[in-house]
Design a protein around this motif. Structure first.
Motif, PDB file in Angstrom:
ATOM      1  N   UNK A   1       0.889  -1.193   0.059  1.00 42.47           N
ATOM      2  CA  UNK A   1      -0.184  -0.253  -0.074  1.00 42.47           C
ATOM      3  C   UNK A   1       1.096   0.743  -0.112  1.00 42.47           C
ATOM      4  N   UNK A   2       0.673   2.132  -0.783  1.00 40.98           N
ATOM      5  CA  UNK A   2       1.326   3.538  -0.960  1.00 40.98           C
ATOM      6  C   UNK A   2       0.474   3.953   0.055  1.00 40.98           C
ATOM      7  N   UNK A   3       1.472   5.364   0.572  1.00 39.31           N
ATOM      8  CA  UNK A   3       1.397   6.084   0.901  1.00 39.31           C
ATOM      9  C   UNK A   3       0.858   7.824  -0.095  1.00 39.31           C
ATOM     10  N   UNK A   4       0.015   7.638  -0.301  1.00 43.17           N
ATOM     11  CA  UNK A   4      -0.741   8.794  -1.357  1.00 43.17           C
ATOM     12  C   UNK A   4      -0.107   9.928  -1.252  1.00 43.17           C
ATOM     13  N   UNK A   5       0.153  11.045  -2.182  1.00 39.28           N
ATOM     14  CA  UNK A   5       0.622  12.127  -2.010  1.00 39.28           C
ATOM     15  C   UNK A   5      -0.262  13.223  -1.412  1.00 39.28           C
ATOM     16  N   UNK A   6      -1.219  13.029  -1.654  1.00 40.43           N
ATOM     17  CA  UNK A   6      -2.281  13.623  -1.335  1.00 40.43           C
ATOM     18  C   UNK A   6      -3.114  13.466   0.079  1.00 40.43           C
ATOM     19  N   UNK A   7      -2.592  11.594   0.268  1.00 40.10           N
ATOM     20  CA  UNK A   7      -2.683  11.909   1.966  1.00 40.10           C
ATOM     21  C   UNK A   7      -1.590  11.852   2.448  1.00 40.10           C
ATOM     22  N   UNK A   8      -0.495  12.501   1.918  1.00 41.03           N
ATOM     23  CA  UNK A   8       0.983  12.993   3.174  1.00 41.03           C
ATOM     24  C   UNK A   8       0.645  14.278   3.372  1.00 41.03           C
TER      25      UNK A   8
ATOM     26  N   UNK B   1      14.985  19.057  -3.082  1.00 41.45           N
ATOM     27  CA  UNK B   1      14.650  19.056  -1.641  1.00 41.45           C
ATOM     28  C   UNK B   1      14.763  18.626  -0.398  1.00 41.45           C
ATOM     29  N   UNK B   2      15.078  17.377  -0.872  1.00 45.11           N
ATOM     30  CA  UNK B   2      14.974  16.159   0.398  1.00 45.11           C
ATOM     31  C   UNK B   2      16.279  16.892   1.112  1.00 45.11           C
ATOM     32  N   UNK B   3      15.299  15.873   2.286  1.00 50.55           N
ATOM     33  CA  UNK B   3      16.467  16.405   3.968  1.00 50.55           C
ATOM     34  C   UNK B   3      17.653  15.198   3.714  1.00 50.55           C
ATOM     35  N   UNK B   4      18.242  14.460   2.877  1.00 52.90           N
ATOM     36  CA  UNK B   4      19.198  14.052   3.774  1.00 52.90           C
ATOM     37  C   UNK B   4      18.915  12.164   3.527  1.00 52.90           C
ATOM     38  N   UNK B   5      19.027  11.134   3.945  1.00 52.19           N
ATOM     39  CA  UNK B   5      18.974   9.951   3.365  1.00 52.19           C
ATOM     40  C   UNK B   5      18.438   9.012   5.223  1.00 52.19           C
TER      41      UNK B   5
ATOM     42  N   UNK C   1       8.906  12.348  -8.729  1.00 54.34           N
ATOM     43  CA  UNK C   1       7.422  13.473  -8.626  1.00 54.34           C
ATOM     44  C   UNK C   1       6.343  13.399  -7.848  1.00 54.34           C
ATOM     45  N   UNK C   2       6.275  12.430  -7.139  1.00 57.33           N
ATOM     46  CA  UNK C   2       5.261  12.633  -6.088  1.00 57.33           C
ATOM     47  C   UNK C   2       6.101  13.832  -5.048  1.00 57.33           C
ATOM     48  N   UNK C   3       6.789  13.122  -4.700  1.00 54.20           N
ATOM     49  CA  UNK C   3       7.820  13.272  -3.619  1.00 54.20           C
ATOM     50  C   UNK C   3       8.176  14.507  -3.854  1.00 54.20           C
ATOM     51  N   UNK C   4       8.795  15.054  -4.890  1.00 58.92           N
ATOM     52  CA  UNK C   4       8.862  16.572  -5.294  1.00 58.92           C
ATOM     53  C   UNK C   4       7.301  17.131  -4.369  1.00 58.92           C
ATOM     54  N   UNK C   5       6.452  16.682  -5.493  1.00 57.97           N
ATOM     55  CA  UNK C   5       4.792  17.638  -5.545  1.00 57.97           C
ATOM     56  C   UNK C   5       4.579  17.758  -3.500  1.00 57.97           C
ATOM     57  N   UNK C   6       5.291  16.619  -2.576  1.00 60.23           N
ATOM     58  CA  UNK C   6       5.095  16.821  -1.513  1.00 60.23           C
ATOM     59  C   UNK C   6       5.779  17.830  -0.808  1.00 60.23           C
TER      60      UNK C   6
END
Length: 322
Positions: free
Chosen positions: A147-154, A202-206, A174-179
């Motif tokens: 199950x995905x955590x959809x971008x809209x849910x996030x 724009x990520x925070x790290x790993x 793309x979805x991560x960039x949107x969130x």
């Protein structure tokens, strides 16, 4: 640096759970490994996750591991405890135990096997967030949970003050960039080959399994990206080069080179058909570091695989030190 965009720092290790030769929890080994990882540049340690064999450790072992690691490095690094399960009530119990053991944050995976719809996924996370006293990192790994955590849910979940971060294994840049663009959630790459691409948008790290053996070279990628121009250094390498090292960089191009240098080891550890826990423990064993065996149904890597990993490791730390 710890900010709202980096609540747990930048370089986090998805730490393996060290076991004794008889596959019992190795508390002393866990303390040794945790200290080594923090000494070599890890801002945080994520315990009892996929790499920590959470599926085959007991609740009591999970708590004992958190206590041991917090006692060793809890004043120097963020300790994030995996508390995910397929059962919301069990997740709540694990969260309470982790907080009591000293965890600074909770890693909460999407409930698995039952494949809940998005409204139920959201409700599950909100139940944990409401009950928690420490911040949450949501774990989006649909290949394992189904199950995905959809971008809209996030985006909706980001409104809760204790939902602060995501460990991103969705393979959807793309979805991560949107969130990232629409929330203050800190996105941590859970897929090493995407560490630099996600960071660049724009990520925070790993949160890395490979960091169990090569924390310095992976952190070098972020340091080079942040440096712009000039020197990028993570400190001395020691005789085995585990810490990575200092090297000259011309800004963003230097981060690309550092990323490319790490890819052969990343591929061998994470895309060879063996779970990352198996390859990480095989290489830790070759390096004489705590790790021990994996628990069944997993089986240890063969000698040839371990030898190959050691060779790639040597090439990486040698290149990072030049």
């Amino acid at each position: 640096m710890t900010t709202s965009r980096r609540p747990f720092g930048r370089a986090l290790c998805a730490m393996v759970t060290p076991f004794t030769p008889s596959a019992e929890l190795d508390r002393a080994g866990a303390r040794t490994l945790a200290r080594r990882l923090v000494d070599r540049g890890c801002d945080g340690l994520v315990l009892n996750g996929t790499s920590g064999e959470s599926a085959t450790t007991t609740d009591a072992e999970k708590t004992a591991l958190i206590e041991a690691v917090c006692a060793e490095v809890g004043d120097r690094a963020h300790v994030i405890a995996g508390v995910g399960s397929a059962d919301t009530r069990h997740t709540l119990a694990l969260a309470r135990a982790a907080e009591h053991a000293g965890a600074h944050g909770l890693l909460v995976v999407t409930p698995y096997y039952s494949r809940p719809p998005q409204a139920d996924v959201e409700a599950h996370f909100l139940r944990i967030a409401e009950a928690a006293r420490v911040p949450l990192m949501l774990y989006d790994i649909p290949a394992r949970t189904g199950t995905r955590i959809e971008p809209a849910t996030l985006i909706r979940l980001a409104a809760h003050p204790r939902v602060v971060a995501v460990k991103d294994c969705a393979y959807d840049l793309a979805g991560s960039s949107k969130v990232i663009a629409r929330t203050s959630l800190a996105y941590y790459s859970g897929c090493e080959e995407l560490n630099l691409p996600l960071y660049a948008v724009g990520g925070a790290g790993f949160v890395s399994t490979v960091a169990n053996v090569a924390p310095g070279p992976l952190r070098d990628v972020l340091d080079a990206y942040d440096s712009g121009t000039g020197d990028c250094a993570t400190g001395g390498t020691g005789t085995n080069g585990t810490a990575g090292g200092a090297y000259r960089t011309d800004g963003r191009a230097g981060s690309v080179r550092a990323h490319q240098r790490a890819l052969p080891l990343i591929e061998a550890m994470m895309a060879s058909g063996l779970p990352g826990t198996v390859t990480a423990k095989a290489l830790l064993g070759r390096l004489g570091l705590p790790g021990g065996p994996v628990r069944e149904p997993l089986r240890p890597a063969g000698r040839e695989t371990a030898d190959g990993l050691l060779g790639l490791y040597g090439e990486l730390v040698g290149a990072a030190a030049t």
